[in-house]
Design an enzyme around this catalytic site. Structure first.
Site, PDB file in Angstrom:
ATOM      1  N   ASN A  13       0.872  -1.179   0.000  1.00  0.00           N
ATOM      2  CA  ASN A  13       0.000   0.000   0.000  1.00  0.00           C
ATOM      3  C   ASN A  13       0.909   1.229   0.000  1.00  0.00           C
ATOM      4  O   ASN A  13       1.484   1.570   1.034  1.00  0.00           O
ATOM      5  CB  ASN A  13      -0.892  -0.016   1.248  1.00  0.00           C
ATOM      6  CG  ASN A  13      -1.734   1.241   1.373  1.00  0.00           C
ATOM      7  OD1 ASN A  13      -1.823   2.036   0.438  1.00  0.00           O
ATOM      8  ND2 ASN A  13      -2.359   1.425   2.528  1.00  0.00           N
ATOM      9  N   TRP A  14       1.023   1.834  -1.175  1.00  0.00           N
ATOM     10  CA  TRP A  14       1.945   2.975  -1.292  1.00  0.00           C
ATOM     11  C   TRP A  14       1.372   4.243  -0.665  1.00  0.00           C
ATOM     12  O   TRP A  14       2.056   5.256  -0.559  1.00  0.00           O
ATOM     13  CB  TRP A  14       2.281   3.234  -2.769  1.00  0.00           C
ATOM     14  CG  TRP A  14       3.265   2.246  -3.346  1.00  0.00           C
ATOM     15  CD1 TRP A  14       3.910   1.252  -2.672  1.00  0.00           C
ATOM     16  CD2 TRP A  14       3.728   2.180  -4.711  1.00  0.00           C
ATOM     17  NE1 TRP A  14       4.752   0.571  -3.533  1.00  0.00           N
ATOM     18  CE2 TRP A  14       4.663   1.119  -4.778  1.00  0.00           C
ATOM     19  CE3 TRP A  14       3.448   2.912  -5.866  1.00  0.00           C
ATOM     20  CZ2 TRP A  14       5.309   0.776  -5.979  1.00  0.00           C
ATOM     21  CZ3 TRP A  14       4.095   2.567  -7.055  1.00  0.00           C
ATOM     22  CH2 TRP A  14       5.013   1.515  -7.107  1.00  0.00           C
ATOM     23  N   LYS A  15       0.118   4.226  -0.283  1.00  0.00           N
ATOM     24  CA  LYS A  15      -0.556   5.411   0.282  1.00  0.00           C
ATOM     25  C   LYS A  15      -0.322   6.629  -0.618  1.00  0.00           C
ATOM     26  O   LYS A  15      -0.225   6.482  -1.823  1.00  0.00           O
ATOM     27  CB  LYS A  15      -0.080   5.653   1.716  1.00  0.00           C
ATOM     28  CG  LYS A  15      -0.156   4.397   2.573  1.00  0.00           C
ATOM     29  CD  LYS A  15      -0.052   4.695   4.032  1.00  0.00           C
ATOM     30  CE  LYS A  15       0.001   3.383   4.794  1.00  0.00           C
ATOM     31  NZ  LYS A  15      -0.187   3.555   6.214  1.00  0.00           N
ATOM     32  N   HIS A  98      -9.793   1.149   4.620  1.00  0.00           N
ATOM     33  CA  HIS A  98      -8.518   1.316   5.336  1.00  0.00           C
ATOM     34  C   HIS A  98      -8.771   2.216   6.541  1.00  0.00           C
ATOM     35  O   HIS A  98      -9.579   3.151   6.471  1.00  0.00           O
ATOM     36  CB  HIS A  98      -7.466   1.923   4.406  1.00  0.00           C
ATOM     37  CG  HIS A  98      -6.081   1.868   4.986  1.00  0.00           C
ATOM     38  ND1 HIS A  98      -5.656   2.765   5.944  1.00  0.00           N
ATOM     39  CD2 HIS A  98      -5.047   1.008   4.784  1.00  0.00           C
ATOM     40  CE1 HIS A  98      -4.405   2.450   6.284  1.00  0.00           C
ATOM     41  NE2 HIS A  98      -4.012   1.394   5.596  1.00  0.00           N
ATOM     42  N   GLU A 100      -7.189   4.569   7.711  1.00  0.00           N
ATOM     43  CA  GLU A 100      -6.956   6.007   7.471  1.00  0.00           C
ATOM     44  C   GLU A 100      -8.171   6.645   6.800  1.00  0.00           C
ATOM     45  O   GLU A 100      -8.429   7.833   6.985  1.00  0.00           O
ATOM     46  CB  GLU A 100      -5.674   6.178   6.633  1.00  0.00           C
ATOM     47  CG  GLU A 100      -4.440   5.903   7.488  1.00  0.00           C
ATOM     48  CD  GLU A 100      -3.228   5.397   6.731  1.00  0.00           C
ATOM     49  OE1 GLU A 100      -3.183   5.514   5.501  1.00  0.00           O
ATOM     50  OE2 GLU A 100      -2.302   4.883   7.397  1.00  0.00           O
ATOM     51  N   GLU A 170      -5.997  -5.191  10.266  1.00  0.00           N
ATOM     52  CA  GLU A 170      -5.009  -4.141  10.455  1.00  0.00           C
ATOM     53  C   GLU A 170      -5.279  -3.392  11.767  1.00  0.00           C
ATOM     54  O   GLU A 170      -6.056  -2.422  11.787  1.00  0.00           O
ATOM     55  CB  GLU A 170      -5.082  -3.145   9.292  1.00  0.00           C
ATOM     56  CG  GLU A 170      -4.700  -3.751   7.959  1.00  0.00           C
ATOM     57  CD  GLU A 170      -3.959  -2.729   7.101  1.00  0.00           C
ATOM     58  OE1 GLU A 170      -2.874  -3.050   6.647  1.00  0.00           O
ATOM     59  OE2 GLU A 170      -4.467  -1.614   6.922  1.00  0.00           O
ATOM     60  N   GLY A 176       1.937   1.939  10.676  1.00  0.00           N
ATOM     61  CA  GLY A 176       2.878   3.047  10.544  1.00  0.00           C
ATOM     62  C   GLY A 176       3.540   3.446  11.855  1.00  0.00           C
ATOM     63  O   GLY A 176       4.159   4.505  11.943  1.00  0.00           O
ATOM     64  N   SER A 216       2.837  -2.613  10.219  1.00  0.00           N
ATOM     65  CA  SER A 216       4.295  -2.664  10.409  1.00  0.00           C
ATOM     66  C   SER A 216       4.901  -4.029  10.089  1.00  0.00           C
ATOM     67  O   SER A 216       5.854  -4.453  10.731  1.00  0.00           O
ATOM     68  CB  SER A 216       4.674  -2.209  11.818  1.00  0.00           C
ATOM     69  OG  SER A 216       4.234  -0.874  12.023  1.00  0.00           O
ATOM     70  N   GLY A 237       2.475  -1.278   4.302  1.00  0.00           N
ATOM     71  CA  GLY A 237       2.614   0.137   3.980  1.00  0.00           C
ATOM     72  C   GLY A 237       4.071   0.515   3.818  1.00  0.00           C
ATOM     73  O   GLY A 237       4.668   0.360   2.754  1.00  0.00           O
ATOM     74  N   GLY A 238       4.682   0.987   4.895  1.00  0.00           N
ATOM     75  CA  GLY A 238       6.046   1.515   4.859  1.00  0.00           C
ATOM     76  C   GLY A 238       7.043   0.632   4.123  1.00  0.00           C
ATOM     77  O   GLY A 238       7.779   1.103   3.247  1.00  0.00           O
TER      78      GLY A 238
HETATM   79  C1  PEP Z   1      -1.088  -0.012   5.855  1.00  0.00           C
HETATM   80  O1  PEP Z   1      -1.083   1.158   5.539  1.00  0.00           O
HETATM   81  O2  PEP Z   1      -2.000  -0.733   5.455  1.00  0.00           O
HETATM   82  C2  PEP Z   1      -0.015  -0.521   6.703  1.00  0.00           C
HETATM   83  C3  PEP Z   1      -0.125  -1.720   7.194  1.00  0.00           C
HETATM   84  O3  PEP Z   1       1.045   0.321   6.926  1.00  0.00           O
HETATM   85  P1  PEP Z   1       2.423  -0.045   7.675  1.00  0.00           P
HETATM   86  O4  PEP Z   1       2.913  -1.340   7.087  1.00  0.00           O
HETATM   87  O5  PEP Z   1       3.336   1.085   7.370  1.00  0.00           O
HETATM   88  O6  PEP Z   1       2.127  -0.192   9.116  1.00  0.00           O
END
Ligand code: PEP
Length: 260
Positions: A13-15, A98, A100, A170, A176, A216, A237-238
């Site tokens: 997930n590049w956000k 999501h 966010e 999640e 994040g 994460s 994500g990251g």
């Molecule tokens: C996400 O945005 O779905 C996510 C899991 O981010 P991260 O891996 O950075 O925690």
């Protein structure tokens, strides 16, 4: 991870990060993708119509995913992007719900279910995100909340649509933050999601649905998380912004499969 009954999915997930996709896929060339696994890159809308081709330039078999879809089909909804448009731009997956979006855009369980429906109407596989905040976890509300979030989806979709739906657990406190749920915590909730599906249908059905963990996940903890029988992949994500880490997570699928 159960590699025989359901698909393993490693979804990035590049956000809202501006990624040089050619450089990214160059860094991924030669990536190990385990048999039966699928790599998905969920990118900003404006990237969707070229990242599939960029991946192919470097021999990377990656499916394209969006990060959100309008709950409406078409019309006077300025700024919205429809499922039909996402499909036309090359997406085959789309994240819905999501945290966010739930947090910053007030998305409710009902709206998320509408979005999942728009995905299905347009041949997109929704990756439905569910998860609790730290406060909700500390108050012992995790399982009730997850059950509500999953039920809204199960009540809206037909069985046929559910067959083409992916869930992602999640925990908000792990997204994040660098804090990962322990493999036991992640497995427990992924198992609860599967039980909720089994309650509505049956265990055989529940065994066929892919349930991912996100929060994460990285090159260091992926094997442990992916070795768990109810965790069928990751939403990342990251670590999906760094081709070396993302490749290592994909490699972890093989190692985890061997550990099952
Ligand atoms: C996400 O945005 O779905 C996510 C899991 O981010 P991260 O891996 O950075 O925690």
């Amino acid at each position: 991870m159960n590699i025989t009954k359901r698909k393993t999915i490693i979804a990035g997930n590049w956000k809202m990060n501006f990624v040089d996709s050619l450089k990214f896929f160059e860094g991924l060339s030669g990536i190990t993708i385990a048999e039966g696994a699928e790599v998905v890159i969920c990118a900003p809308h404006t990237f969707l119509n070229y990242i599939g081709a960029d991946a192919l330039k470097y021999g990377v078999a990656a499916s394209v995913g969006a990060q959100d879809v309008s709950a409406f089909g078409s019309g006077a909804y300025t700024g919205e992007v429809s499922g039909e448009m996402l499909k036309h731009a090359g997406a085959s997956y789309c994240i819905v719900g999501h945290s966010e979006r739930r947090q910053y855009h007030g998305e409710t369980n009902e709206l998320v279910a509408e979005k999942a429906l728009r995905c299905h109407e347009n041949g997109l596989i929704p990756i439905v995100c569910v998860g609790e905040s730290l406060e909700q976890r500390e108050q012992g509300k995790t399982f009730t909340l997850i059950s509500k979030q999953v039920s809204a989806i199960l009540n809206a979709l037909t069985e046929e649509q559910l067959n083409k739906t992916v869930f992602a657990y999640e925990p908000i406190w792990a997204i994040g933050t660098g804090k990962t749920a322990t493999a036991e915590q992640a497995e427990e909730v992924c198992g609860a999601i599967r039980n909720r599906i089994a309650k509505k249908y049956n265990e055989e059905k529940a065994e066929t649905i892919s349930i991912l963990y996100g929060g994460s996940m990285n090159d260091k903890n992926a094997v442990e998380l992916l070795s768990r029988p109810d965790i069928d992949g990751g939403l990342i994500g990251g670590a999906s912004l760094d081709p070396i880490k993302f490749a290592a997570i994909n490699k972890a699928v093989e190692t985890a499969g061997a550990n099952v």
